[in-house]
Design a protein around this motif. Structure first.
Motif, PDB file in Angstrom:
ATOM      1  N   PRO A  35       0.769  -1.211   0.032  1.00 23.03           N
ATOM      2  CA  PRO A  35      -0.063   0.090  -0.092  1.00 23.03           C
ATOM      3  C   PRO A  35       0.763   1.335  -0.003  1.00 23.03           C
ATOM      4  O   PRO A  35       1.811   1.279   0.906  1.00 23.03           O
ATOM      5  CB  PRO A  35      -0.641  -0.022   1.181  1.00 23.03           C
ATOM      6  N   LYS A  36       0.495   2.288  -0.633  1.00 23.92           N
ATOM      7  CA  LYS A  36       1.014   3.666  -0.723  1.00 23.92           C
ATOM      8  C   LYS A  36       0.816   4.368   0.401  1.00 23.92           C
ATOM      9  O   LYS A  36       1.765   5.328   0.862  1.00 23.92           O
ATOM     10  CB  LYS A  36       0.676   4.312  -1.981  1.00 23.92           C
ATOM     11  N   LYS A  41      -1.412   0.305   5.341  1.00 24.38           N
ATOM     12  CA  LYS A  41      -0.600  -0.779   5.840  1.00 24.38           C
ATOM     13  C   LYS A  41      -0.870  -1.659   6.942  1.00 24.38           C
ATOM     14  O   LYS A  41      -0.561  -2.658   7.203  1.00 24.38           O
ATOM     15  CB  LYS A  41       0.870  -0.206   5.955  1.00 24.38           C
ATOM     16  N   MET A  42      -1.512  -0.813   7.952  1.00 20.90           N
ATOM     17  CA  MET A  42      -1.815  -1.618   9.155  1.00 20.90           C
ATOM     18  C   MET A  42      -3.244  -2.414   8.910  1.00 20.90           C
ATOM     19  O   MET A  42      -3.660  -3.027   9.957  1.00 20.90           O
ATOM     20  CB  MET A  42      -1.740  -0.525  10.271  1.00 20.90           C
ATOM     21  N   LEU A  43      -3.615  -2.297   7.927  1.00 24.42           N
ATOM     22  CA  LEU A  43      -5.201  -3.096   7.797  1.00 24.42           C
ATOM     23  C   LEU A  43      -4.899  -4.596   7.051  1.00 24.42           C
ATOM     24  O   LEU A  43      -4.003  -4.758   6.298  1.00 24.42           O
ATOM     25  CB  LEU A  43      -6.047  -2.360   6.759  1.00 24.42           C
ATOM     26  N   ALA A  44      -5.849  -5.359   7.409  1.00 30.42           N
ATOM     27  CA  ALA A  44      -5.841  -6.676   6.637  1.00 30.42           C
ATOM     28  C   ALA A  44      -6.169  -6.507   5.521  1.00 30.42           C
ATOM     29  O   ALA A  44      -6.643  -5.528   4.904  1.00 30.42           O
ATOM     30  CB  ALA A  44      -6.682  -7.738   7.499  1.00 30.42           C
ATOM     31  N   PRO A  82     -10.784   0.709  14.980  1.00 27.92           N
ATOM     32  CA  PRO A  82      -9.831   1.641  15.827  1.00 27.92           C
ATOM     33  C   PRO A  82      -8.515   1.842  15.088  1.00 27.92           C
ATOM     34  O   PRO A  82      -7.902   2.812  15.546  1.00 27.92           O
ATOM     35  CB  PRO A  82      -9.485   0.478  17.230  1.00 27.92           C
ATOM     36  N   LYS A  83      -7.964   1.232  14.228  1.00 32.17           N
ATOM     37  CA  LYS A  83      -6.695   1.542  13.512  1.00 32.17           C
ATOM     38  C   LYS A  83      -7.033   2.534  12.614  1.00 32.17           C
ATOM     39  O   LYS A  83      -6.403   3.432  12.432  1.00 32.17           O
ATOM     40  CB  LYS A  83      -6.446   0.260  12.691  1.00 32.17           C
ATOM     41  N   LEU A  84      -7.997   2.625  12.033  1.00 27.52           N
ATOM     42  CA  LEU A  84      -8.521   3.943  11.267  1.00 27.52           C
ATOM     43  C   LEU A  84      -8.926   5.077  12.027  1.00 27.52           C
ATOM     44  O   LEU A  84      -8.414   6.185  11.642  1.00 27.52           O
ATOM     45  CB  LEU A  84      -9.724   3.436  10.038  1.00 27.52           C
TER      46      LEU A  84
END
Length: 97
Positions: A35-36, A41-44, A82-84
């Motif tokens: 991912p750019k 990048k932190m997502l599945a 939560p990541k987003l």
């Protein structure tokens, strides 16, 4: 319920892999996709694909959605929120109310 038998598959790029589901995604090709955007990048992978399919590729665009809107998107689960939220907060943004 018994597990489906694993079958050998070959993707259009020639990678061979085993799958026990009907999912057509080649794991080798999927790992090669970088991912750019940092928040992606932190997502599945299913969540990245779900956002990409809806053209949500920036935090600014992400901030135009409510959490409830995002949870309606197939492939984006509650573990991604939560990541987003943290990524938006780090950029000084938040989900739409």
């Amino acid at each position: 319920m018994p597990e489906s038998p694993r079958t050998l598959r070959t993707c259009p790029k020639g990678h061979e892999y085993y799958k026990s589901s009907e999912c057509p995604v080649c794991p080798v090709c999927e790992k090669a996709k970088v991912p750019k955007q940092d928040f992606m990048k932190m997502l599945a992978a299913p969540a990245r694909r779900a956002l990409g399919a809806k053209h949500i590729t920036s935090l600014e665009k992400l901030a135009t959605f409510t959490e409830a809107d995002l949870l309606k998107i197939h492939g984006l689960g509650p573990g991604s929120i939560p990541k987003l939220r943290n990524a938006l907060k780090a950029a000084g943004l938040a989900f739409k109310k």
